[in-house]
Write a protein that holds these residues in place. Structure first.
Motif, PDB file in Angstrom:
ATOM      1  N   VAL A   4       1.766   8.095  -0.214  1.00  0.00           N
ATOM      2  CA  VAL A   4       1.111   8.174   1.083  1.00  0.00           C
ATOM      3  C   VAL A   4       1.193   6.778   1.711  1.00  0.00           C
ATOM      4  O   VAL A   4       1.096   5.765   1.019  1.00  0.00           O
ATOM      5  N   LYS A   5       1.456   6.752   3.003  1.00  0.00           N
ATOM      6  CA  LYS A   5       1.550   5.471   3.703  1.00  0.00           C
ATOM      7  C   LYS A   5       0.938   5.636   5.083  1.00  0.00           C
ATOM      8  O   LYS A   5       1.202   6.620   5.764  1.00  0.00           O
ATOM      9  N   ALA A   6       0.125   4.671   5.485  1.00  0.00           N
ATOM     10  CA  ALA A   6      -0.521   4.692   6.794  1.00  0.00           C
ATOM     11  C   ALA A   6      -0.104   3.449   7.570  1.00  0.00           C
ATOM     12  O   ALA A   6      -0.038   2.350   7.016  1.00  0.00           O
ATOM     13  N   LEU A   7       0.177   3.635   8.851  1.00  0.00           N
ATOM     14  CA  LEU A   7       0.557   2.537   9.740  1.00  0.00           C
ATOM     15  C   LEU A   7      -0.420   2.505  10.907  1.00  0.00           C
ATOM     16  O   LEU A   7      -0.664   3.527  11.550  1.00  0.00           O
ATOM     17  N   LEU A  29      -0.448   0.295   4.878  1.00  0.00           N
ATOM     18  CA  LEU A  29      -0.929   0.359   3.504  1.00  0.00           C
ATOM     19  C   LEU A  29      -0.341   1.607   2.877  1.00  0.00           C
ATOM     20  O   LEU A  29      -0.381   2.688   3.480  1.00  0.00           O
ATOM     21  N   GLY A  30       0.217   1.457   1.701  1.00  0.00           N
ATOM     22  CA  GLY A  30       0.814   2.592   1.017  1.00  0.00           C
ATOM     23  C   GLY A  30       0.363   2.665  -0.433  1.00  0.00           C
ATOM     24  O   GLY A  30      -0.053   1.666  -1.032  1.00  0.00           O
ATOM     25  N   ALA A  57       2.382   6.410 -16.864  1.00  0.00           N
ATOM     26  CA  ALA A  57       2.495   6.526 -15.405  1.00  0.00           C
ATOM     27  C   ALA A  57       2.855   5.175 -14.786  1.00  0.00           C
ATOM     28  O   ALA A  57       2.681   4.111 -15.398  1.00  0.00           O
ATOM     29  N   TYR A  58       3.347   5.239 -13.568  1.00  0.00           N
ATOM     30  CA  TYR A  58       3.769   4.073 -12.807  1.00  0.00           C
ATOM     31  C   TYR A  58       3.135   4.202 -11.430  1.00  0.00           C
ATOM     32  O   TYR A  58       3.242   5.256 -10.800  1.00  0.00           O
ATOM     33  N   SER A  59       2.447   3.174 -10.945  1.00  0.00           N
ATOM     34  CA  SER A  59       1.831   3.257  -9.620  1.00  0.00           C
ATOM     35  C   SER A  59       2.071   1.958  -8.852  1.00  0.00           C
ATOM     36  O   SER A  59       2.282   0.903  -9.436  1.00  0.00           O
ATOM     37  N   MET A  60       2.037   2.084  -7.512  1.00  0.00           N
ATOM     38  CA  MET A  60       2.296   0.935  -6.656  1.00  0.00           C
ATOM     39  C   MET A  60       1.408   1.003  -5.413  1.00  0.00           C
ATOM     40  O   MET A  60       1.349   2.029  -4.741  1.00  0.00           O
TER      41      MET A  60
END
Length: 93
Positions: free
Chosen positions: A7-10, A21-22, A39-42
């Motif tokens: 999810v990404k917000a602009l 922010l993503g 798991a892998y998160s960013m």
């Protein structure tokens, strides 16, 4: 099975300048005990500058957490965390 979502917000502060922010995560085997704690998160905060409708520059920080699995006794290993600094030039046509 696996799980992946992002999810990404602009939010544009002015017509030229904005912030974003993503969040994304990848878990390659959510229904198996064999792949526990892998798991892998960013998390990705950044800024955007729009030069024109088709061109923008983005600067972001990618804060990454990579789970390292379990040891031979079934205990969780320490997570690997690292950061990337990214400069992107985006052209849209």
């Amino acid at each position: 099975g696996f799980m992946y979502y992002t999810v990404k917000a602009l939010m544009m502060v002015t017509p030229e300048f904005g912030i974003h922010l993503g969040y994304s995560t990848w878990d390659p085997n959510t229904d198996s005990d064999a792949g526990e704690n892998d798991a892998y998160s960013m998390i990705t905060p950044g800024v955007v500058y729009k030069w024109c409708k088709a061109t923008r520059t983005q600067v972001e920080v990618q804060m990454i957490t990579d789970q390292q699995g379990v040891d031979g006794e079934g205990e969780n290993l320490d997570d690997l965390t690292y950061t990337h600094f990214v400069l992107q030039q985006v052209f849209t046509w």
